[in-house]
Design a protein around this motif. Structure first.
Motif, PDB file in Angstrom:
ATOM      1  N   LEU B 148       0.840  -1.210   0.000  1.00 22.81           N
ATOM      2  CA  LEU B 148       0.000   0.000   0.000  1.00 22.81           C
ATOM      3  C   LEU B 148       0.870   1.253   0.000  1.00 22.81           C
ATOM      4  O   LEU B 148       0.538   2.242  -0.651  1.00 22.81           O
ATOM      5  N   GLN B 149       1.988   1.184   0.725  1.00 24.73           N
ATOM      6  CA  GLN B 149       2.924   2.323   0.735  1.00 24.73           C
ATOM      7  C   GLN B 149       3.444   2.568  -0.685  1.00 24.73           C
ATOM      8  O   GLN B 149       3.530   3.709  -1.132  1.00 24.73           O
ATOM      9  N   LEU B 150       3.761   1.467  -1.362  1.00 25.43           N
ATOM     10  CA  LEU B 150       4.246   1.592  -2.743  1.00 25.43           C
ATOM     11  C   LEU B 150       3.159   2.154  -3.650  1.00 25.43           C
ATOM     12  O   LEU B 150       3.414   3.034  -4.480  1.00 25.43           O
ATOM     13  N   LEU B 151       1.929   1.663  -3.456  1.00 23.37           N
ATOM     14  CA  LEU B 151       0.824   2.119  -4.305  1.00 23.37           C
ATOM     15  C   LEU B 151       0.500   3.594  -4.074  1.00 23.37           C
ATOM     16  O   LEU B 151      -0.087   4.242  -4.940  1.00 23.37           O
ATOM     17  N   ASP B 152       0.881   4.109  -2.895  1.00 18.14           N
ATOM     18  CA  ASP B 152       0.611   5.525  -2.617  1.00 18.14           C
ATOM     19  C   ASP B 152       1.625   6.460  -3.266  1.00 18.14           C
ATOM     20  O   ASP B 152       1.434   7.675  -3.242  1.00 18.14           O
ATOM     21  N   ALA B 153       2.732   5.908  -3.805  1.00 24.83           N
ATOM     22  CA  ALA B 153       3.689   6.772  -4.518  1.00 24.83           C
ATOM     23  C   ALA B 153       2.968   7.390  -5.723  1.00 24.83           C
ATOM     24  O   ALA B 153       2.177   6.719  -6.392  1.00 24.83           O
ATOM     25  N   SER B 154       3.271   8.650  -5.962  1.00 24.79           N
ATOM     26  CA  SER B 154       2.456   9.436  -6.897  1.00 24.79           C
ATOM     27  C   SER B 154       2.432   8.869  -8.305  1.00 24.79           C
ATOM     28  O   SER B 154       1.446   9.014  -9.020  1.00 24.79           O
ATOM     29  N   ASP B 155       3.511   8.208  -8.727  1.00 27.77           N
ATOM     30  CA  ASP B 155       3.562   7.795 -10.125  1.00 27.77           C
ATOM     31  C   ASP B 155       3.114   6.350 -10.360  1.00 27.77           C
ATOM     32  O   ASP B 155       3.113   5.896 -11.490  1.00 27.77           O
ATOM     33  N   VAL B 156       2.729   5.640  -9.313  1.00 32.21           N
ATOM     34  CA  VAL B 156       2.432   4.222  -9.487  1.00 32.21           C
ATOM     35  C   VAL B 156       1.074   4.019 -10.154  1.00 32.21           C
ATOM     36  O   VAL B 156       0.967   3.355 -11.191  1.00 32.21           O
ATOM     37  N   VAL B 157       0.030   4.597  -9.568  1.00 32.37           N
ATOM     38  CA  VAL B 157      -1.300   4.418 -10.150  1.00 32.37           C
ATOM     39  C   VAL B 157      -1.376   5.122 -11.497  1.00 32.37           C
ATOM     40  O   VAL B 157      -2.075   4.664 -12.405  1.00 32.37           O
ATOM     41  N   ALA B 158      -0.592   6.201 -11.642  1.00 33.11           N
ATOM     42  CA  ALA B 158      -0.552   6.887 -12.942  1.00 33.11           C
ATOM     43  C   ALA B 158       0.006   5.959 -14.021  1.00 33.11           C
ATOM     44  O   ALA B 158      -0.373   6.056 -15.184  1.00 33.11           O
ATOM     45  N   ALA B 159       0.904   5.042 -13.613  1.00 33.80           N
ATOM     46  CA  ALA B 159       1.487   4.114 -14.586  1.00 33.80           C
ATOM     47  C   ALA B 159       0.446   3.127 -15.099  1.00 33.80           C
ATOM     48  O   ALA B 159       0.535   2.666 -16.233  1.00 33.80           O
ATOM     49  N   ASP B 160      -0.536   2.797 -14.282  1.00 34.44           N
ATOM     50  CA  ASP B 160      -1.567   1.844 -14.692  1.00 34.44           C
ATOM     51  C   ASP B 160      -2.796   2.093 -13.823  1.00 34.44           C
ATOM     52  O   ASP B 160      -2.832   1.680 -12.658  1.00 34.44           O
ATOM     53  N   PRO B 161      -3.804   2.776 -14.363  1.00 34.28           N
ATOM     54  CA  PRO B 161      -4.974   3.139 -13.546  1.00 34.28           C
ATOM     55  C   PRO B 161      -5.677   1.935 -12.912  1.00 34.28           C
ATOM     56  O   PRO B 161      -6.328   2.074 -11.886  1.00 34.28           O
ATOM     57  N   SER B 162      -5.525   0.739 -13.501  1.00 37.59           N
ATOM     58  CA  SER B 162      -6.199  -0.423 -12.906  1.00 37.59           C
ATOM     59  C   SER B 162      -5.602  -0.770 -11.541  1.00 37.59           C
ATOM     60  O   SER B 162      -6.199  -1.529 -10.774  1.00 37.59           O
TER      61      SER B 162
END
Lengths: 99, 313
Positions: B148-162
């Motif tokens: 979850l900490q990794l997923l909260d990094a700003s560019d992670v979800v931007a890399a793949d919205p799913s």
């Protein structure tokens, strides 16, 4: 005629057609050497007034002999160095842009 | 005499280990120095030796990072990309500091992170879920927290919205792992226990925290004294013929289901989607599922469960 620069590791033999009463010109093609360039933290690099890229840069092909190298950083300014390239191993040059 | 020899051997082993460790640290530092002084080939040779000698994951990621810098310098693009992939896999939270590296290196790392992060996140989710399935709840909790900490990094979800959906699922499993990992409350009536101290009748008695706390709306796996529900009827809607199954986004849905005291499905939230129209078919069908209800201390209770639905290939 054998010409060369020992300090640059360069030696070549050129044929010269000498005619009476006139100077003869020879223009031997200088061989290429290479340079490795780096800057801390980083810089754009210009060699002899031509941009070659951003650091780190390795195996940059340059003719043997002295070259003027400029390191430019948008906030830390510009530093200029002279680099002598030889036919041997790549010439190394790194600068600290914060100094 | 034998004990003396053993002691000498142990001392020698410890000294060798310390020397090896120091040499490894010095070599990473030395390789960084070689890189800084533009000796890229020498730095690469040293980093390759360090890589082949193994080491802890943090050092391995650092080694790959500097290998990538050197390989980019000498124009070995594909080798550099592989090194960056290994660096991101080893330490997905790392992003080159804008002040420390050139825009060219930032861009190269950004591209590789964008490509690799969804892969790394899914690998880490799978590892955390495997721990959960094996009932290693504390491990699962730590892994889901890190994920979850990794997923909260700003560019992670931007890399793949799913990955936003995956975050929701991971968060649900994290809560379940936390509940399951919590130690059960001590039993006040355990045999052999000391008698509880009495309170003078004149003293006001503060209600305990548990007395103030209302019963939970539903129970989870791992709650003390709770038996999970068992399936009585669970039919899945068939996948329509002629429509190819999705291959890219994963062939599974995750439903967050609350099962009531009668064994009926009270509510459904789709935490991970297959496709919108199949999700609708699935939730419609899921409302007809029946369970033998969960029980707490023998009495039927509401129970929340994350149910994975996996499509056959």
């Amino acid at each position: 005629m054998e010409i060369g620069r020992e300090d640059l590791g360069y030696r070549t033999v050129e044929a010269v057609d000498v005619k009476p009463g006139r100077p003869s010109r020879i223009q031997p093609a200088l061989p290429s050497g290479a340079a490795n360039l780096n800057a801390t933290p980083w810089a754009e690099v210009w060699v002899d007034g031509k941009k070659v890229g951003e650091t780190p840069l390795g195996h940059v092909p340059l003719t043997i002999g002295p070259h003027e190298v400029q390191f430019r950083h948008p906030e830390l300014g510009t530093q200029t160095r002279t680099l002598v390239v030889t036919t041997g191993a790549p010439a190394l040059l790194s600068v600290d842009m914060k100094k | 005499m034998k004990a003396e020899i053993r002691l000498i051997v142990a001392v020698v082993v410890v000294l060798l280990m310390q020397a090896g460790l120091a040499a490894a640290q010095d070599s990473v530092a030395a390789a960084r120095q070689l890189y800084a002084s533009a000796s890229y080939d020498d730095a690469l040779a040293m980093l390759d030796r360090l890589k082949s000698s193994g080491g802890d994951p943090a050092s391995a990621s650092l080694i790959e990072r500097y290998r990538a810098f050197c390989l980019l310098a000498v124009g070995h693009q594909s080798d550099a990309e592989r090194a960056m992939e290994a660096a991101v896999e080893g330490d997905p939270a790392f992003r080159p500091d804008e002040a420390d590296v050139s825009p060219r290196l930032q861009s190269a790392f950004r591209d590789v992170r964008k490509r690799m992060l969804p892969v790394v996140v899914r690998q880490r989710y799978a590892a955390a879920k495997a721990s959960f399935d094996q009932k290693a709840y504390q491990d699962a909790l730590n892994q889901f927290d890190a994920l979850l900490q990794l997923l909260d990094a700003s560019d992670v979800v931007a890399a793949d919205p799913s990955l936003a959906d995956l975050r929701t699922v991971a968060s649900g499993f994290r809560d379940l792992a936390k509940a399951a990992a919590a130690p059960p409350p001590p039993s006040p009536t355990a045999s052999g226990a000391q008698p509880a101290p009495t309170v003078p009748s004149s003293a006001p008695v503060a209600p305990t925290e548990s007395a103030l706390r209302p019963p939970p709306a539903y129970y989870n796996a791992g709650d003390p004294g709770v038996t999970a529900p068992t399936v009585v009827r669970q039919v899945l809607p068939p996948w329509p013929q002629g429509i190819p199954k999705p291959a890219q986004r994963g062939q599974r849905a995750v439903l967050d289901v609350v099962i009531d005291e009668g064994g009926a499905v009270e509510s459904i939230v789709v935490r991970q989607s297959i496709t919108a129209w199949y999700d609708e078919m699935l939730t419609t069908e899921a409302k007809r599922w029946r369970f033998k209800p969960a029980t707490k201390d023998g009495k039927p209770v509401k129970f929340r469960e994350l149910i994975q639905v996996v499509l056959d290939k």
